[in-house]
Design an enzyme around this catalytic site. Structure first.
Site, PDB file in Angstrom:
ATOM      1  CB  SER A 270      -0.908   0.013   1.235  1.00 34.01           C
ATOM      2  OG  SER A 270      -0.126   0.088   2.423  1.00 34.01           O
ATOM      3  CE  LYS A 271      -1.976   6.390  -3.058  1.00 30.97           C
ATOM      4  NZ  LYS A 271      -2.794   7.616  -3.192  1.00 30.97           N
TER       5      LYS A 271
END
Length: 499
Positions: A270-271
């Site tokens: 994920s980010k």
């Protein structure tokens, strides 16, 4: 899987499922390997997509084949021009040049519809008049039973004359109902699914638009794709797509489904782990060759070797060495690889990049003298940087008039009365050096003599001078810095502190 055979063209790798038994030229001595990268332009080119593109590019280059780019823009609501531009720009920055012009999937819609009609005519597809309400009822029934929705085939064998009026039909694949669909995957091995688990998927929607599953197969066939290398989140799609290939009587490409990239903690990337667009890594000061090298090692290995030149990677890359387990993304390791590439970069080329970034940052052009200083100083600065941003920042010591600010430690050093006294003595001694004698060796001898005469350690004398010249308590060799700055700039900086 592939095997080695001896042909009139020499010893070649043959892919049996592509092989015409009557024609042994259908191998990679005569057959051109074609791979493709097929992103959907709904956002940036993320790190997983970049790795997929790299693996396709390397495989094609190793086999002297073609690497093609297809923009899968059939989702007209979500596909955007900025996203397309970001994908093209990201691939270009990484150095993954595709062969020929990009192919835009939406522009091939008529061809997709043509193939659906061909399948309808051959009996491998049929018209389905199920209403939206009927399909919704099937979904709700499946959900109530805790099952996955599966179309029940109610129009599979019905006479079209039974079709209700006013209902535009979809065209569905008439999939096999017995046996298994088998994929011999170059990474996952043999994978099979019972055909009873697969329903008759839609090929052409009721409004006449082709589905993604049909478009992908038609495009891969028409582009001559021999190897489909992509993330393993597409593995389930491969079974349905294989059925379309077989229904059309087309040769099935080789499949290689690569495990996805996870975060350092093993969870979905994920980010917060660094799942950013390729453009973000460029903005972080990473070099494209470093990002390529790091992505190569995310799921592929060649012994314990960590660093690969482009030539080595092209010569060594093969699908059999791709791991089946998900790779873990580690930003710290990526920066470490980047630091290696910074150290090994050609100084002249790197100086041009640093200067360009510096001028952009300070919004002013550097003088020729400043440019020469930076190029001379880079060999000693490179080992001190992990990213291009770091390198640009520490290169500022060679801009005339710098440093504009002191680090906290440098400020404390120059706040000392003893330091100022020593710096005053150093200023006087350096001021007596002839311009022609301003060399690294002479400056070192002078400063050592000054330290001896003041009865202090060289470090006690060097600390305030380093702080005055660089604004920091850490730098490359102080004698080197003073030499590169030149006598005039060195004395100006000392005077600025003493003032």
């Amino acid at each position: 899987m592939q095997k080695e055979v001896l042909t009139s063209a020499g010893r070649c790798t043959v892919y049996p499922h592509l092989l015409n038994p009557l024609d042994l030229t259908w191998n990679n001595c005569a057959m051109k390997i074609v791979t493709r990268f097929a992103p959907s332009p709904t956002g940036f080119l993320h790190i997983g997509g970049a790795r997929t593109a790299l693996f396709n590019w390397l495989f094609a280059r190793r086999h002297s084949g073609a690497f093609k780019l297809r923009i899968e823009d059939t989702d007209r609501k979500r596909s955007t021009e900025p996203a397309i531009a970001a994908i093209l720009d990201g691939l270009d920055w990484l150095g993954l040049k595709w062969d020929g012009d990009p192919i835009y999937q939406y522009s091939q819609s008529e061809r997709h519809r043509e193939v659906a009609e061909m399948m309808l005519a051959s009996g491998h597809a049929y018209k389905c008049y199920a209403t939206p309400e009927e399909l919704q009822a099937m979904r709700e029934a499946a959900s109530a039973e805790g099952k996955r929705f599966r179309y029940d085939g109610r129009w599979r064998d019905r006479d079209p004359s039974d079709a209700p009026k006013g209902i535009a039909p979809a065209i569905r694949l008439k999939a096999p109902e017995t046996g298994d669909t088998v994929i011999v995957d170059r990474v996952q091995g043999e994978v099979r699914v019972a055909n009873k688990e697969l329903d008759d998927m839609v090929l052409l929607r009721a409004d006449g638009t082709p589905t993604y599953m049909l478009a992908v197969v038609v495009d891969d066939h028409d582009m001559g794709v021999t190897h489909v290398i992509r993330g393993d989140d597409h593995l389930n799609n491969a079974f349905r797509q294989a059925q379309v290939f077989m229904a059309m009587g087309w040769d099935l490409p080789e499949f290689a489904h690569i495990p996805l990239i996870h975060g350092p903690d093993g969870s979905k990337l994920s980010k917060r782990h660094g799942a950013l667009g390729v453009d973000a890594y460029r903005d972080m000061g990473l070099l494209p060759e470093a990002v390529r090298n790091y992505l190569l090692r995310l799921g592929w290995s060649y012994g314990d070797q960590e660093i690969f030149s482009t030539e080595e990677a092209t010569a060594l890359f093969d699908l059999e060495a791709v791991n089946r387990a998900p790779a873990r993304f580690d930003l710290v390791k990526l920066e470490s690889v980047n630091a290696h590439y910074l150290r090994e970069s050609d100084t002249e080329s790197l100086a041009a990049v640093v200067i360009k970034n510096l001028e952009k940052q300070i919004q002013n052009s550097l003088s020729d003298i400043e440019k020469v200083r930076i190029e001379r100083g880079l060999p000693s600065l490179k080992p001190r940087a992990k990213t291009l941003i770091d390198l640009v920042e520490i290169s500022k010591i060679y801009i005339s008039g710098a440093p504009k600010a002191l680090t906290e430690k440098a400020g404390k050093i120059l706040a000392s009365e003893v330091s100022i006294t020593l710096l005053t003595r150093v200023r006087a001694d350096l001021g007596n050096v002839e311009d022609s004698d301003w060399t690294e060796t002479n400056i070192e001898i002078l400063l050592r003599d000054t330290a001896d005469s003041e009865e202090v350690k060289l470090g006690n004398l060097a600390q305030p001078l380093r702080a005055a010249l660089t604004g920091s308590d850490a730098s490359p060799s102080l004698f080197e810095v003073a030499t590169i700055l030149g006598k005039e700039e060195t004395l100006l900086r000392i005077d600025a502190v003493l003032a």
